[in-house]
Design a protein around this motif. Structure first.
Motif, PDB file in Angstrom:
ATOM      1  N   LEU A  43       1.008  -1.188   0.386  1.00 28.54           N
ATOM      2  CA  LEU A  43       0.074   0.214  -0.136  1.00 28.54           C
ATOM      3  C   LEU A  43       0.711   1.542  -0.142  1.00 28.54           C
ATOM      4  CD1 LEU A  43      -2.817   0.950   0.785  1.00 28.54           C
ATOM      5  CD2 LEU A  43      -2.584   0.659   2.959  1.00 28.54           C
ATOM      6  N   ALA A  44       2.178   1.561   0.877  1.00 28.55           N
ATOM      7  CA  ALA A  44       3.042   2.571   0.967  1.00 28.55           C
ATOM      8  C   ALA A  44       3.465   2.976  -0.504  1.00 28.55           C
ATOM      9  CB  ALA A  44       4.296   2.261   1.533  1.00 28.55           C
ATOM     10  N   GLU A  49       5.743   9.534  -1.317  1.00 31.28           N
ATOM     11  CA  GLU A  49       7.249   9.922  -0.299  1.00 31.28           C
ATOM     12  C   GLU A  49       6.171  10.102   0.828  1.00 31.28           C
ATOM     13  OE1 GLU A  49      11.185   9.978   0.527  1.00 31.28           O
ATOM     14  OE2 GLU A  49      10.370  10.768  -1.792  1.00 31.28           O
ATOM     15  N   GLY A  50       5.754  11.228   1.029  1.00 34.17           N
ATOM     16  CA  GLY A  50       6.093  12.802   2.488  1.00 34.17           C
ATOM     17  C   GLY A  50       4.470  11.010   3.336  1.00 34.17           C
ATOM     18  N   CYS A  51       3.708  10.629   2.031  1.00 32.08           N
ATOM     19  CA  CYS A  51       2.564  10.210   2.478  1.00 32.08           C
ATOM     20  C   CYS A  51       2.730   8.617   3.654  1.00 32.08           C
ATOM     21  CB  CYS A  51       0.967   9.962   2.292  1.00 32.08           C
ATOM     22  SG  CYS A  51       0.377  12.013   1.415  1.00 32.08           S
ATOM     23  N   GLN A  52       3.758   7.895   3.102  1.00 29.38           N
ATOM     24  CA  GLN A  52       3.861   6.467   3.232  1.00 29.38           C
ATOM     25  C   GLN A  52       4.557   6.624   5.013  1.00 29.38           C
ATOM     26  OE1 GLN A  52       7.639   5.347   1.074  1.00 29.38           O
ATOM     27  NE2 GLN A  52       6.419   5.774  -1.081  1.00 29.38           N
ATOM     28  N   TRP A  65       2.906   7.318   6.740  1.00 28.52           N
ATOM     29  CA  TRP A  65       0.958   7.271   7.434  1.00 28.52           C
ATOM     30  C   TRP A  65       0.518   6.313   7.230  1.00 28.52           C
ATOM     31  CZ3 TRP A  65      -0.854  11.085  10.698  1.00 28.52           C
ATOM     32  CH2 TRP A  65      -0.140  12.313  11.088  1.00 28.52           C
ATOM     33  N   VAL A  66       0.592   5.470   6.388  1.00 33.27           N
ATOM     34  CA  VAL A  66      -0.199   3.568   6.142  1.00 33.27           C
ATOM     35  C   VAL A  66       0.095   3.596   7.733  1.00 33.27           C
ATOM     36  CG1 VAL A  66       0.227   1.728   4.811  1.00 33.27           C
ATOM     37  CG2 VAL A  66       0.493   4.067   3.823  1.00 33.27           C
ATOM     38  N   PRO A  67       0.866   2.885   8.716  1.00 33.53           N
ATOM     39  CA  PRO A  67       0.794   1.945   9.955  1.00 33.53           C
ATOM     40  C   PRO A  67      -0.303   2.584  10.841  1.00 33.53           C
ATOM     41  CG  PRO A  67       3.425   2.563   8.936  1.00 33.53           C
ATOM     42  CD  PRO A  67       2.635   2.753   8.165  1.00 33.53           C
ATOM     43  N   VAL A  68       0.146   4.035  10.653  1.00 34.55           N
ATOM     44  CA  VAL A  68      -1.160   4.978  11.471  1.00 34.55           C
ATOM     45  C   VAL A  68      -2.529   3.947  11.403  1.00 34.55           C
ATOM     46  CG1 VAL A  68      -1.539   6.884  13.486  1.00 34.55           C
ATOM     47  CG2 VAL A  68       0.732   6.084  12.134  1.00 34.55           C
ATOM     48  N   VAL A  69      -3.117   4.524  10.350  1.00 28.56           N
ATOM     49  CA  VAL A  69      -4.079   4.184   9.326  1.00 28.56           C
ATOM     50  C   VAL A  69      -5.023   3.311   9.661  1.00 28.56           C
ATOM     51  CG1 VAL A  69      -4.866   4.965   7.233  1.00 28.56           C
ATOM     52  CG2 VAL A  69      -3.444   7.057   8.185  1.00 28.56           C
ATOM     53  N   MET A  70      -4.012   2.683   8.943  1.00 30.19           N
ATOM     54  CA  MET A  70      -5.046   1.041   9.347  1.00 30.19           C
ATOM     55  C   MET A  70      -4.594   0.504  10.108  1.00 30.19           C
ATOM     56  SD  MET A  70      -4.371  -0.192   6.057  1.00 30.19           S
ATOM     57  CE  MET A  70      -3.783  -1.973   6.676  1.00 30.19           C
ATOM     58  N   ARG A  71      -3.631   0.870  11.606  1.00 24.63           N
ATOM     59  CA  ARG A  71      -3.940   0.452  12.745  1.00 24.63           C
ATOM     60  C   ARG A  71      -5.299   1.267  13.405  1.00 24.63           C
ATOM     61  NH1 ARG A  71      -0.792  -1.128  16.689  1.00 24.63           N
ATOM     62  NH2 ARG A  71       1.138  -0.922  15.524  1.00 24.63           N
ATOM     63  N   CYS A  72      -5.160   2.052  13.043  1.00 21.66           N
ATOM     64  CA  CYS A  72      -6.995   2.776  13.110  1.00 21.66           C
ATOM     65  C   CYS A  72      -8.416   2.158  13.079  1.00 21.66           C
ATOM     66  CB  CYS A  72      -6.825   4.657  13.300  1.00 21.66           C
ATOM     67  SG  CYS A  72      -5.172   4.945  14.649  1.00 21.66           S
TER      68      CYS A  72
END
Length: 361
Positions: free
Chosen positions: A244-245, A250-253, A255-262
């Motif tokens: 997904l990343a 590049e600047g948004c990658q 945030w992927v773990p945080v968003v997925m966890r939420c």
């Protein structure tokens, strides 16, 4: 047939009488006046929206920079909602007063029976709200109700003063938003009693803290279950994070773990609340059916319609269990949702339920 058509043509070509012409003229004049009044009302509403939009934009300057941008963009929508809410307030207040007067005239047994019936059919749809009401009753519910009445009276005073100021001293078109804020603030603050407002808000805050503490203890198992399920699910979902990343800038990658966890935890907590809905539905149906059956039988006994009370025999229990079963099946058949028009009429309760669940979770 030709003679009939000839008569109809002559009747259509017959000139109007003087009275018919006057009636048509009056109807046209009334239509013109109504159209002018509607146009004036619409222009007044648009002027209020424009003026309030300027006020909100001015207030957004004192907000944080990141928030101020969104407040300024949403200012027209917020102003429109505020204007229409102010227009609806008198009707809402009249309806609320009429409902309160009607409820006060009802016998207590009818009120308790109605509450029990509602618990049977809506206990699983609004579990957090019902639990909050029970906790609210334990932690100074009567005092909080009287406090709400006093605050409501202050709101009515402020609204009346606001409307009176609009009639006596209409807002000038050349007024700046700062001047309008100061003017309306002086009108509102002059109308209300600061002691009543400050004491009332403090009492409500204290009651809410007590209610929230009880709810957190009561639903701790639900929240903990959702948290643990979310952690377990995230262990399987996080393997998809690299793929997904790669599809994101590049600047948004990061945030992927945080968003997925939420997202995963939110889904898990929702599932845990669904289980809690079933448990609350069964509990509320049994308890509500018992209250409904006892009060119905006692009310009929008071009206001399039956010669036994709820303590005599098992009639109240039969009524209670039948109502509980009907209410539970009603909720399960709808998937713990509400059909139209109940979902439209009870949307304020949905907002309250969402806020309480969000506060607890």
């Amino acid at each position: 047939s030709s003679s009939l058509r000839t008569r109809a043509a002559r009747a259509g070509s017959t000139p109007l009488t003087a009275s018919a012409q006057r009636a048509r003229g009056r109807a046209a004049e009334m239509g013109k006046k109504s159209g002018e009044s509607e146009a004036k009302g619409g222009s007044a509403v648009q002027a209020d929206i424009k003026r309030l939009t300027g006020v909100i934009e001015e207030l957004s300057k004192s907000a944080p920079i990141k928030v101020a941008l969104y407040v300024k963009q949403g200012a027209p929508h917020l102003a429109t909602a505020a204007v229409y809410i102010l227009m609806a307030m008198p009707f809402v207040a009249q309806a609320f007063t009429a409902v309160c007067g009607f409820v006060e005239q009802l016998p207590k047994k009818v009120i308790y029976a109605s509450l029990g019936f509602a618990a049977c059919f809506f206990g699983g749809i609004f579990p957090a709200t019902i639990a909050a009401v029970e906790a609210f009753r334990l932690y100074g519910g009567k005092d909080a109700v009287s406090t709400l009445k006093r605050l409501y009276e202050q709101c009515v005073k402020a609204y009346n003063a606001y409307e009176e100021d609009k009639k006596v001293a209409p807002d000038a078109k050349d007024q700046t938003p700062q001047e309008l804020i100061v003017k309306k603030g002086v009108v509102v603050f002059s109308a209300v009693d600061p002691d009543v407002v400050s004491e009332g808000l403090a009492e409500l805050a204290t009651s809410w803290v007590g209610v929230l503490a009880v709810l957190k203890v009561e639903f701790a198992r639900t929240v903990t279950l959702g948290e643990r399920i979310g952690e377990e699910l995230y262990m399987y979902v996080q393997r998809f994070e690299p793929a997904l990343a790669e599809r994101l800038p590049e600047g948004c990658q990061k945030w992927v773990p945080v968003v997925m966890r939420c997202v995963v935890k939110g889904f898990a907590i929702s599932m845990a609340w669904l289980v809690q809905r079933v448990v609350s539905a069964v509990h509320s149906a049994i308890r509500g059916g018992r209250v409904f059956g006892r009060n119905v039988v006692d009310f009929l006994h008071d009206r001399k319609l039956v010669n036994f009370t709820s303590d005599d025999g098992y009639v109240d229990e039969l009524i209670g269990w039948a109502t509980a079963a009907a209410g539970l099946l009603f909720q399960i058949s709808l998937g713990f949702g509400l059909p139209f028009p109940l979902n439209f009429l009870l949307w304020p309760l949905h907002l309250v339920e969402f806020f309480i669940r969000w506060s607890v979770s």
